[in-house]
Scaffold this active site. Structure first.
Site, PDB file in Angstrom:
ATOM      1  N   SER A   1      28.261  46.647  55.988  1.00 40.05           N
ATOM      2  CA  SER A   1      29.628  46.909  55.541  1.00 40.05           C
ATOM      3  C   SER A   1      30.279  48.022  56.374  1.00 40.05           C
ATOM      4  O   SER A   1      30.272  47.934  57.591  1.00 40.05           O
ATOM      5  CB  SER A   1      29.577  47.246  54.050  1.00 40.05           C
ATOM      6  OG  SER A   1      30.765  46.857  53.446  1.00 40.05           O
TER       7      SER A   1
ATOM      8  N   HIS B   1      28.289  39.997  49.104  1.00 43.00           N
ATOM      9  CA  HIS B   1      28.285  41.181  49.967  1.00 43.00           C
ATOM     10  C   HIS B   1      27.091  42.071  49.599  1.00 43.00           C
ATOM     11  O   HIS B   1      27.112  42.745  48.569  1.00 43.00           O
ATOM     12  CB  HIS B   1      29.598  41.912  49.690  1.00 43.00           C
ATOM     13  CG  HIS B   1      29.896  43.052  50.609  1.00 43.00           C
ATOM     14  ND1 HIS B   1      30.225  42.874  51.927  1.00 43.00           N
ATOM     15  CD2 HIS B   1      29.932  44.388  50.387  1.00 43.00           C
ATOM     16  CE1 HIS B   1      30.461  44.050  52.477  1.00 43.00           C
ATOM     17  NE2 HIS B   1      30.285  44.981  51.561  1.00 43.00           N
TER      18      HIS B   1
HETATM   19  C1  GCU Z   1      35.416  48.078  51.079  1.00 44.11           C
HETATM   20  C2  GCU Z   1      36.176  47.994  52.390  1.00 44.11           C
HETATM   21  C3  GCU Z   1      35.352  47.284  53.460  1.00 44.11           C
HETATM   22  C4  GCU Z   1      33.989  47.901  53.576  1.00 44.11           C
HETATM   23  C5  GCU Z   1      33.325  47.971  52.226  1.00 44.11           C
HETATM   24  C6  GCU Z   1      32.013  48.739  52.214  1.00 44.11           C
HETATM   25  O1  GCU Z   1      35.281  46.820  50.526  1.00 44.11           O
HETATM   26  O2  GCU Z   1      37.381  47.351  52.145  1.00 44.11           O
HETATM   27  O3  GCU Z   1      36.000  47.353  54.709  1.00 44.11           O
HETATM   28  O4  GCU Z   1      33.223  47.192  54.496  1.00 44.11           O
HETATM   29  O5  GCU Z   1      34.159  48.654  51.308  1.00 44.11           O
HETATM   30  O6  GCU Z   1      31.714  49.473  53.106  1.00 44.11           O
HETATM   31  O7  GCU Z   1      31.284  48.621  51.254  1.00 44.11           O
END
Ligand code: GCU
Length: 434
Positions: A274, A415
């Site tokens: 992420s 995710h």
């Molecule tokens: C949020 C953000 C993402 C990121 C994510 C994370 O969802 O919008 O860009 O990748 O957090 O790091 O968990």
């Protein structure tokens, strides 16, 4: 007119919007509304050309890529996306904080190494938690990446020090008043299958990203900025954001691993999920000592193509997380086509080194297909350097990894980081790091 029935709803929405950016990603709605999740609504766009210099001339040889175009592309990412990494390299001091020769029931050597960024023991520092296989006779290849919640969250081992750095509040996890507690031990272990990794002959090193730069917008005063940045002048448009600070610290982690007798510093892969996947890519692009690079669900600002505007957009990310990128990046809010780069060029900066992009089917916010397309469109640079890119840009089949000199998979699920992801990363590393 009084509309009492509307007020609670409005305030709920505002409260949600305000807090959703602060919550751990696992607790944020996977797909915020008001964004495009439909492939048929992806706008038409053309990508900036990889193999053309800014003066318009074509890049036709590996030599030209290396000496001319690669430095241009790197500078464009520094000036328009992430900002410069700190250019001071302080004298690092390290201290082994703990060691267990028979961790994981005798399978691993587990160490905590404190890296001080200044001569002051109370100044900024980061702890690297390193596991290496106990039976290794020679230095091992190693994965290195940041974790979101402290090294103690990676494994329940009670001997791992609990981070004293700022953490995001999360009572379920045991983070109260921005401090971690005993309750948070081992809570992220599903993302860090250390036993599985060492049993395949790899080391794994992880660092809490909050040690380096706490993840909130404080005007770049805390973490390493407290010693590396003079706060006397306004920040330049291309001054690095937090992703640059974190990726710089991964390089400092590599400085340490290069000296480590148990790890082979020439075979270290970055890894990150992420926002930390964005960091892993930027670290690998900036520092060619990293032998391999892994991005897990990195999405917007990471592996995904910004011009697709699928899921998270440039405007949204710059608004929710104003400290991640450089100020110049805001010029491309709702204006992606004006950018001199897109993220296939970030992948190309890693070539000819192996890069692996992992996506998840339900992670539409991160634009799984756009993550694959970046890798696909970096193909010409990999080919120019004698490597094979992705064979085609077809929508990838779920749970069927594609591995050449680059790797991609989209797995079922959300995710997250799973054993499936790690298994693919290690299969890929078996081809490239062993
Ligand atoms: C949020 C953000 C993402 C990121 C994510 C994370 O969802 O919008 O860009 O990748 O957090 O790091 O968990």
């Amino acid at each position: 007119m009084n509309q009492p029935h509307l007020r609670p709803l409005t305030s709920i929405i505002i409260t949600f919007l305000a807090f959703s950016t602060l919550l751990p990603s696992s607790e944020v709605a996977a797909q915020p509304s008001g964004f495009n999740y439909n492939e048929s609504r992806v706008p038409d766009f053309s990508l900036p050309e990889l193999l053309k210099l800014q003066d318009g001339s074509a890049v036709t040889s590996a030599q030209q890529w290396r000496s001319n175009r690669r430095p241009e592309v790197l500078a464009l990412f520094q000036d328009h996306v992430f900002g410069q990494q700190p250019n001071a390299v302080p004298r690092l001091r390290t201290r082994e904080r703990s060691r267990k020769q028979d961790a994981l029931e005798g399978r691993a050597v587990r160490r905590e190494i404190t890296v001080f960024f200044s001569d002051n023991d109370n100044g900024p520092s980061m702890d690297i938690l390193v596991y290496t296989p106990a039976d290794a006779e020679t230095p091992v290849p190693c994965f290195m990446g940041f974790n979101f919640h402290g090294n103690h969250s990676v494994d329940p081992d009670p001997a791992i020090h609990i981070t004293t750095s700022w953490v995001r509040d999360d009572s379920k996890r045991g983070n109260i008043d921005h401090r971690a507690t005993e309750k948070s031990r081992g809570k992220s272990s599903s993302r860090w299958p250390v036993e599985m990794i060492v049993s395949r002959g790899y080391g794994v090193a992880t660092i809490y990203y909050g040690d380096v730069d706490p993840d909130f917008d404080d005007g770049f005063k805390n973490g390493i900025h407290s010693i590396l940045e003079p706060h006397t002048t306004a920040r330049a448009g291309n001054a690095g954001g937090s992703i640059s600070a974190w990726s710089w610290a991964l390089s400092r982690g590599l400085d340490v691993l290069e000296m480590d007798p148990l790890v082979d510093g020439s075979r270290v892969s970055t890894f990150g999920h992420s926002r930390l996947g964005k960091t892993s890519l930027w670290a690998g692009a900036s520092d060619e000592r990293f032998a391999m690079v892994i991005s897990n669900d990195s999405g917007c600002g990471g592996a995904a193509l910004s011009r697709r505007r699928f899921g998270e957009t440039v405007k949204r990310i710059n608004t929710s997380f104003p400290h991640w990128f450089c100020i110049n990046h805001r010029q491309y809010n709702d204006n992606e086509n004006a950018s001199p780069v897109d993220h296939h060029m970030l992948m190309a900066l890693i070539a000819p080194r192996p890069v692996y992009v992992g996506s998840a089917e339900k992670d539409l916010w991160a634009d799984p297909h756009g993550e694959m397309l970046s890798l696909f469109h970096a193909g010409p640079v990999f080919e120019l350097l004698g490597r094979k890119g992705l064979p085609n840009d077809n929508v990838a089949t779920v749970n069927q990894p594609i591995q050449t000199d680059v790797g991609y998979h989209i797995r079922t699920g959300k995710h997250d980081v799973t054993d499936f992801d790690w298994t693919q990363y290690m299969n890929f590393a078996d081809r490239h790091l062993k």
